[in-house]
Design a protein around this motif. Structure first.
Motif, PDB file in Angstrom:
ATOM      1  N   HIS A  94       0.817  -1.203   0.000  1.00 34.34           N
ATOM      2  CA  HIS A  94       0.000   0.000   0.000  1.00 34.34           C
ATOM      3  C   HIS A  94       0.856   1.261   0.000  1.00 34.34           C
ATOM      4  N   HIS A  97       0.822   5.856   4.832  1.00 36.85           N
ATOM      5  CA  HIS A  97      -0.006   6.852   5.529  1.00 36.85           C
ATOM      6  C   HIS A  97      -1.393   7.031   4.914  1.00 36.85           C
ATOM      7  N   LEU A  98      -1.948   5.964   4.364  1.00 41.49           N
ATOM      8  CA  LEU A  98      -3.277   6.064   3.754  1.00 41.49           C
ATOM      9  C   LEU A  98      -4.336   6.484   4.771  1.00 41.49           C
ATOM     10  N   ASP A  99      -4.363   5.822   5.913  1.00 40.41           N
ATOM     11  CA  ASP A  99      -5.374   6.139   6.928  1.00 40.41           C
ATOM     12  C   ASP A  99      -5.272   7.591   7.373  1.00 40.41           C
ATOM     13  N   ARG A 100      -4.049   8.051   7.563  1.00 40.77           N
ATOM     14  CA  ARG A 100      -3.847   9.432   7.993  1.00 40.77           C
ATOM     15  C   ARG A 100      -4.341  10.413   6.921  1.00 40.77           C
ATOM     16  N   ILE A 102      -6.692   9.940   4.716  1.00 41.96           N
ATOM     17  CA  ILE A 102      -8.150   9.915   4.646  1.00 41.96           C
ATOM     18  C   ILE A 102      -8.772  10.667   5.827  1.00 41.96           C
ATOM     19  N   ARG A 103      -8.212  10.486   7.016  1.00 40.93           N
ATOM     20  CA  ARG A 103      -8.721  11.218   8.189  1.00 40.93           C
ATOM     21  C   ARG A 103      -8.531  12.722   8.020  1.00 40.93           C
ATOM     22  N   ASN A 116      -9.072   1.097  -5.564  1.00 37.47           N
ATOM     23  CA  ASN A 116      -8.398   0.006  -4.875  1.00 37.47           C
ATOM     24  C   ASN A 116      -8.470  -1.251  -5.745  1.00 37.47           C
ATOM     25  N   PHE A 184     -12.203  -0.180   4.307  1.00 40.04           N
ATOM     26  CA  PHE A 184     -10.954   0.278   3.720  1.00 40.04           C
ATOM     27  C   PHE A 184      -9.785  -0.063   4.646  1.00 40.04           C
ATOM     28  N   PRO A 185      -8.650  -0.532   4.135  1.00 43.84           N
ATOM     29  CA  PRO A 185      -8.287  -0.728   2.727  1.00 43.84           C
ATOM     30  C   PRO A 185      -8.551  -2.137   2.206  1.00 43.84           C
TER      31      PRO A 185
END
Length: 212
Positions: A94, A97-100, A102-103, A116, A184-185
């Motif tokens: 992945h 820092h995808l989650d960060r 999105i937040r 995805n 997600f993800p």
């Protein structure tokens, strides 16, 4: 008998009023297929008349968090109505820092069009259903086989003609993940590009493919 007086006509010219165009800025990580698709979309007459779409490509192919930070900075411009970021998840590894990302986007009102594993999944959905898990390499290979392209550049013509079919398929994938509680993800395959399409083309009802 005195003739009846008639009211004089108002000879002042009436100026036609035109709705104000919205301004949407889209930040992309890709340098070929995504901009090719979006540039063709924004050139459609009914979209061009109602929405000014500015596409900004990160010169260093920035990761999602970089795109979101750039969008946050640009969203402070009073002339901008919406900021969007278009990026991939990538499989098997992945983006960091995808989650960060999105937040942070949710906190600042930045809209996201996330595919995805990658944008090629959105391209596949223009031609057929795709419900099985895909790696990035598999999605790229299937996408090229469907449209016959060899390099990175995209001929957007066949895609624009099928965009509402792709939107329906993407929405069905989202409903399936919601029903199965695949968050997600882990929602591979999925794409929220149909939400971006609805934002720039709100007058088009599902199933109504306008002519180019």
């Amino acid at each position: 008998m005195t003739p009846r007086r008639t009211r004089a006509k108002d000879l002042r010219r009436r100026t036609a009023t035109r709705p104000e165009r919205r301004t949407i800025v889209i930040f992309c990580e890709g340098e070929a297929s995504e901009p090719d698709y979006l540039n063709a979309l924004r050139r459609l007459p009914h979209i061009r008349d109602s929405t000014s779409i500015n596409i900004e490509i990160d010169p260093e192919r920035g990761v999602p968090l970089t795109l979101v930070n750039r969008a946050i900075e640009r969203s402070g411009d009073d002339e901008v109505d919406e900021c969007w970021c278009v990026f991939d998840v990538e499989w098997p590894k992945h983006h960091p820092h995808l989650d960060r990302a999105i937040r942070l986007a949710a906190k600042h009102g930045i809209r996201l069009a996330v595919s995805n594993p990658c944008f090629e999944l959105w391209l596949i959905l223009h031609f057929q259903d795709q419900t099985a898990f895909l790696t990035t390499a598999e999605a790229e290979r299937r996408s090229r086989k469907l449209d016959g392209r060899v390099g990175k550049r995209l001929d957007p013509t066949p895609y624009l003609q099928r965009r509402q079919a792709a939107a329906r398929r993407a929405a069905l994938l989202a409903q399936r993940h919601l029903r199965d509680q695949t968050a997600f993800p882990d929602d591979n395959p999925s794409s929220t590009m149909h939400e971006l399409l609805a934002a720039v083309e709100p007058a088009v009802a599902p199933g109504d493919d306008r002519p180019n």
